[in-house]
Scaffold this motif. Structure first.
Motif, PDB file in Angstrom:
ATOM      1  N   HIS A 133      -7.964  16.675 -35.027  1.00 14.87           N
ATOM      2  CA  HIS A 133      -6.704  16.112 -34.565  1.00 14.87           C
ATOM      3  C   HIS A 133      -7.011  14.865 -33.753  1.00 14.87           C
ATOM      4  CE1 HIS A 133      -3.987  19.276 -35.834  1.00 14.87           C
ATOM      5  NE2 HIS A 133      -4.784  20.199 -35.314  1.00 14.87           N
ATOM      6  N   GLY A 134      -6.026  13.985 -33.669  1.00 15.02           N
ATOM      7  CA  GLY A 134      -6.223  12.771 -32.894  1.00 15.02           C
ATOM      8  C   GLY A 134      -4.932  12.244 -32.316  1.00 15.02           C
ATOM      9  N   ALA A 135      -5.064  11.279 -31.445  1.00 13.68           N
ATOM     10  CA  ALA A 135      -3.940  10.569 -30.857  1.00 13.68           C
ATOM     11  C   ALA A 135      -4.405   9.137 -30.609  1.00 13.68           C
ATOM     12  CB  ALA A 135      -3.492  11.239 -29.560  1.00 13.68           C
ATOM     13  N   GLU A 136      -3.532   8.319 -30.087  1.00 12.83           N
ATOM     14  CA  GLU A 136      -3.882   6.917 -29.901  1.00 12.83           C
ATOM     15  C   GLU A 136      -5.081   6.775 -28.958  1.00 12.83           C
ATOM     16  OE1 GLU A 136      -1.739   2.677 -28.695  1.00 12.83           O
ATOM     17  OE2 GLU A 136      -0.580   4.543 -28.767  1.00 12.83           O
ATOM     18  N   GLY A 137      -6.187   6.287 -29.499  1.00  7.01           N
ATOM     19  CA  GLY A 137      -7.377   6.048 -28.694  1.00  7.01           C
ATOM     20  C   GLY A 137      -8.206   7.280 -28.397  1.00  7.01           C
ATOM     21  N   ARG A 138      -7.804   8.435 -28.946  1.00 11.35           N
ATOM     22  CA  ARG A 138      -8.492   9.672 -28.595  1.00 11.35           C
ATOM     23  C   ARG A 138      -8.676  10.547 -29.831  1.00 11.35           C
ATOM     24  NH1 ARG A 138      -8.518   9.932 -23.098  1.00 11.35           N
ATOM     25  NH2 ARG A 138      -9.246  12.091 -23.092  1.00 11.35           N
ATOM     26  N   ILE A 139      -9.638  11.464 -29.723  1.00 14.71           N
ATOM     27  CA  ILE A 139      -9.878  12.433 -30.779  1.00 14.71           C
ATOM     28  C   ILE A 139     -10.202  13.764 -30.112  1.00 14.71           C
ATOM     29  CG2 ILE A 139     -12.379  12.064 -31.033  1.00 14.71           C
ATOM     30  CD1 ILE A 139     -11.794  12.027 -34.133  1.00 14.71           C
ATOM     31  N   PHE A 140     -10.045  14.876 -30.834  1.00 13.81           N
ATOM     32  CA  PHE A 140     -10.151  16.191 -30.222  1.00 13.81           C
ATOM     33  C   PHE A 140     -11.442  16.906 -30.596  1.00 13.81           C
ATOM     34  CE2 PHE A 140      -5.816  15.606 -29.190  1.00 13.81           C
ATOM     35  CZ  PHE A 140      -5.458  16.563 -28.251  1.00 13.81           C
ATOM     36  N   ALA A 141     -12.048  17.534 -29.594  1.00 13.92           N
ATOM     37  CA  ALA A 141     -13.008  18.614 -29.804  1.00 13.92           C
ATOM     38  C   ALA A 141     -12.202  19.906 -29.837  1.00 13.92           C
ATOM     39  CB  ALA A 141     -14.044  18.626 -28.694  1.00 13.92           C
ATOM     40  N   SER A 142     -12.857  21.040 -29.888  1.00 12.75           N
ATOM     41  CA  SER A 142     -12.116  22.293 -30.002  1.00 12.75           C
ATOM     42  C   SER A 142     -11.338  22.640 -28.736  1.00 12.75           C
ATOM     43  CB  SER A 142     -13.063  23.440 -30.340  1.00 12.75           C
ATOM     44  OG  SER A 142     -13.982  23.660 -29.277  1.00 12.75           O
ATOM     45  N   ASP A 143     -11.750  22.044 -27.606  1.00 13.05           N
ATOM     46  CA  ASP A 143     -11.136  22.426 -26.334  1.00 13.05           C
ATOM     47  C   ASP A 143     -10.369  21.313 -25.631  1.00 13.05           C
ATOM     48  OD1 ASP A 143     -13.469  20.977 -25.904  1.00 13.05           O
ATOM     49  OD2 ASP A 143     -13.998  22.064 -24.074  1.00 13.05           O
ATOM     50  N   MET A 144     -10.556  20.059 -26.031  1.00 13.07           N
ATOM     51  CA  MET A 144      -9.933  18.949 -25.308  1.00 13.07           C
ATOM     52  C   MET A 144     -10.056  17.662 -26.115  1.00 13.07           C
ATOM     53  SD  MET A 144     -12.903  18.129 -22.465  1.00 13.07           S
ATOM     54  CE  MET A 144     -12.259  16.504 -22.063  1.00 13.07           C
ATOM     55  N   SER A 145      -9.252  16.667 -25.728  1.00 11.24           N
ATOM     56  CA  SER A 145      -9.367  15.347 -26.344  1.00 11.24           C
ATOM     57  C   SER A 145     -10.285  14.479 -25.505  1.00 11.24           C
ATOM     58  CB  SER A 145      -7.994  14.691 -26.483  1.00 11.24           C
ATOM     59  OG  SER A 145      -7.496  14.301 -25.216  1.00 11.24           O
ATOM     60  N   TYR A 146     -10.820  13.425 -26.131  1.00  8.95           N
ATOM     61  CA  TYR A 146     -11.698  12.490 -25.421  1.00  8.95           C
ATOM     62  C   TYR A 146     -11.589  11.119 -26.075  1.00  8.95           C
ATOM     63  CZ  TYR A 146     -14.746  13.695 -29.374  1.00  8.95           C
ATOM     64  OH  TYR A 146     -15.248  13.915 -30.639  1.00  8.95           O
ATOM     65  N   PRO A 147     -11.926  10.045 -25.366  1.00  6.75           N
ATOM     66  CA  PRO A 147     -11.831   8.703 -25.949  1.00  6.75           C
ATOM     67  C   PRO A 147     -12.773   8.564 -27.137  1.00  6.75           C
ATOM     68  CG  PRO A 147     -12.063   8.594 -23.551  1.00  6.75           C
ATOM     69  CD  PRO A 147     -12.331  10.017 -23.942  1.00  6.75           C
ATOM     70  N   VAL A 148     -12.318   7.918 -28.208  1.00  9.80           N
ATOM     71  CA  VAL A 148     -13.128   7.810 -29.423  1.00  9.80           C
ATOM     72  C   VAL A 148     -14.441   7.078 -29.172  1.00  9.80           C
ATOM     73  CG1 VAL A 148     -11.220   7.991 -31.047  1.00  9.80           C
ATOM     74  CG2 VAL A 148     -11.842   5.743 -30.123  1.00  9.80           C
ATOM     75  N   GLU A 149     -14.454   6.168 -28.190  1.00  7.10           N
ATOM     76  CA  GLU A 149     -15.695   5.426 -27.955  1.00  7.10           C
ATOM     77  C   GLU A 149     -16.836   6.302 -27.452  1.00  7.10           C
ATOM     78  OE1 GLU A 149     -12.947   4.267 -24.405  1.00  7.10           O
ATOM     79  OE2 GLU A 149     -12.763   4.615 -26.573  1.00  7.10           O
ATOM     80  N   ARG A 150     -16.509   7.505 -26.997  1.00  2.00           N
ATOM     81  CA  ARG A 150     -17.581   8.416 -26.590  1.00  2.00           C
ATOM     82  C   ARG A 150     -18.458   8.805 -27.782  1.00  2.00           C
ATOM     83  NH1 ARG A 150     -16.862  10.839 -21.498  1.00  2.00           N
ATOM     84  NH2 ARG A 150     -18.941  11.707 -21.876  1.00  2.00           N
ATOM     85  N   LEU A 151     -17.947   8.638 -28.998  1.00  3.38           N
ATOM     86  CA  LEU A 151     -18.723   8.968 -30.190  1.00  3.38           C
ATOM     87  C   LEU A 151     -19.870   7.994 -30.419  1.00  3.38           C
ATOM     88  CD1 LEU A 151     -15.781   9.834 -32.604  1.00  3.38           C
ATOM     89  CD2 LEU A 151     -17.395  11.457 -31.592  1.00  3.38           C
ATOM     90  N   TRP A 152     -19.653   6.728 -30.143  1.00  5.92           N
ATOM     91  CA  TRP A 152     -20.709   5.749 -30.431  1.00  5.92           C
ATOM     92  C   TRP A 152     -21.465   5.255 -29.216  1.00  5.92           C
ATOM     93  CZ3 TRP A 152     -15.650   4.741 -32.341  1.00  5.92           C
ATOM     94  CH2 TRP A 152     -14.851   3.905 -31.561  1.00  5.92           C
ATOM     95  N   GLN A 153     -21.024   5.595 -28.027  1.00 11.42           N
ATOM     96  CA  GLN A 153     -21.748   5.151 -26.838  1.00 11.42           C
ATOM     97  C   GLN A 153     -23.220   5.570 -26.824  1.00 11.42           C
ATOM     98  OE1 GLN A 153     -19.273   6.504 -23.630  1.00 11.42           O
ATOM     99  NE2 GLN A 153     -18.101   4.604 -23.548  1.00 11.42           N
ATOM    100  N   PRO A 154     -23.564   6.805 -27.242  1.00 16.59           N
ATOM    101  CA  PRO A 154     -24.991   7.171 -27.232  1.00 16.59           C
ATOM    102  C   PRO A 154     -25.839   6.341 -28.185  1.00 16.59           C
ATOM    103  CG  PRO A 154     -23.605   9.133 -27.333  1.00 16.59           C
ATOM    104  CD  PRO A 154     -22.712   7.958 -27.591  1.00 16.59           C
ATOM    105  N   PHE A 155     -25.210   5.637 -29.142  1.00 15.67           N
ATOM    106  CA  PHE A 155     -25.963   4.908 -30.157  1.00 15.67           C
ATOM    107  C   PHE A 155     -25.945   3.397 -29.942  1.00 15.67           C
ATOM    108  CE2 PHE A 155     -24.435   8.904 -31.853  1.00 15.67           C
ATOM    109  CZ  PHE A 155     -25.618   9.473 -32.286  1.00 15.67           C
ATOM    110  N   LEU A 156     -25.395   2.957 -28.821  1.00 17.20           N
ATOM    111  CA  LEU A 156     -25.476   1.542 -28.480  1.00 17.20           C
ATOM    112  C   LEU A 156     -26.937   1.153 -28.281  1.00 17.20           C
ATOM    113  CD1 LEU A 156     -22.496   1.196 -25.967  1.00 17.20           C
ATOM    114  CD2 LEU A 156     -22.518   0.704 -28.421  1.00 17.20           C
TER     115      LEU A 156
END
Length: 316
Positions: A133-156
């Protein structure tokens, strides 16, 4: 039979299949990470390299985060089809595919950081697929939503040195808002088509030169839908976006050049855009959801052309 969204207001149906659902959720507050500026003196210089290197031993690691059960949201019925198809497709290219189901955000974050710390020096690229599931600027894990940029920050670049100057590719199947994409129509005369071949060249290993590039370079993020819009998922056949992505990639992998030169990534993704835009629309019982469309799109900081090749899986 009809299509549905994850908002109670709507229910409706897709032209080719039954029971589509939109990956939608309420928007919560967004956070930002701030990286301090470096005091190191650097020197930037030009390059005439047009192509990413794709002659490493392996194509790379591909991570799939599949979320069917999300706290406070409707179950994402049909996501198993997407999970299995995308895993098979990426395996076809020789990716080291790792599938994770219904992880909490803490575990998502831990997996991303752990994978970023691995040695990717023998890989051509990195791929991450997230379906939730998602919303504007965010995406969901099983327990909460988080900013989508958290997905690529570790790979900068400053976090994952072994992927510097290599494509880092992210595919996101999720809603990005509550809007529905309406169709527009056009007519044109039939025209002759011609096949445009990609460039051919003999790769040469240049001397060691130090370059300075942005920390956010060499990334591509492809969304299943336009910003602020719904993304459709069929409970039997999977989502429009993921299934189209797999169809295009599988067709490319079956071509003779897939093992040699490979396929231009941006051409493949443009074909995915075209397939979803032209071939899919909803047929709904309620007028507000009837004949709706979906438009995938991507953001790119790629600095060169990347040809995706079929390779042997690590260990084979």
């Amino acid at each position: 039979m009809s299509d549905e969204t994850d908002f109670d207001l709507f229910s409706g149906k897709k032209s080719k299949a039954k029971h589509d659902k939109a990956d939608a959720a309420k928007v919560t507050a967004q956070t930002r990470d701030v990286t301090p500026a470096t005091s190191q003196i650097i020197q930037s210089r030009p390059t005439d390299e047009e192509f990413y290197r794709n002659t490493n031993p392996y194509v790379g690691v591909a991570v799939v985060f599949n979320h069917k059960y999300v706290k406070g949201q409707k179950d994402r019925v049909g996501t198993e089809k997407d999970r299995d198809t995308i895993a098979e497709t990426l395996s076809l290219y020789g990716f080291d595919v790792r599938v994770f189901n219904d992880l909490t955000f803490e575990k998502v974050d831990a997996q991303l950081k752990a994978i970023a710390k691995e040695d990717h020096s023998e890989n051509d690229c990195f791929v991450l697929v997230v379906m939730s599931h998602g919303a504007e600027g965010r995406i969901f894990a099983s327990d909460m939503s988080y900013p989508v940029e958290r997905l690529w920050q570790p790979f900068l670049g400053d976090n994952c040195k072994s992927l510097i100057n290599k494509p880092k590719i992210f595919f996101l199947q999720a809603c990005r808002g509550e809007r529905l994409d309406k169709p527009v129509v056009f007519s044109e005369f039939s025209v002759m088509t011609r096949q445009i071949g990609g460039p051919s060249q003999t790769e040469e290993i240049p001397p060691v030169i130090t370059y300075a590039i942005p920390n956010t370079a060499d990334m591509l993020v492809m969304y299943s839908t336009f910003e602020k819009y719904y993304s459709f998922r069929n409970v039997e056949n999977g989502s429009w976006f993921i299934q189209s992505l797999c169809d295009v990639f599988i067709a490319a992998a079956r071509k003779p050049e897939a093992y040699d030169k490979g396929s231009d990534l941006l051409r493949l993704l443009t074909a995915v855009n075209r397939k979803v835009a032209y071939e899919y629309q909803s047929l709904a019982k309620v007028d507000v959801l009837n004949q709706m469309k979906e438009m995938p799109n991507f953001l790119s900081t790629l600095t060169k052309t990347f040809y995706l090749r079929v390779k042997s899986h690590p260990g084979k």
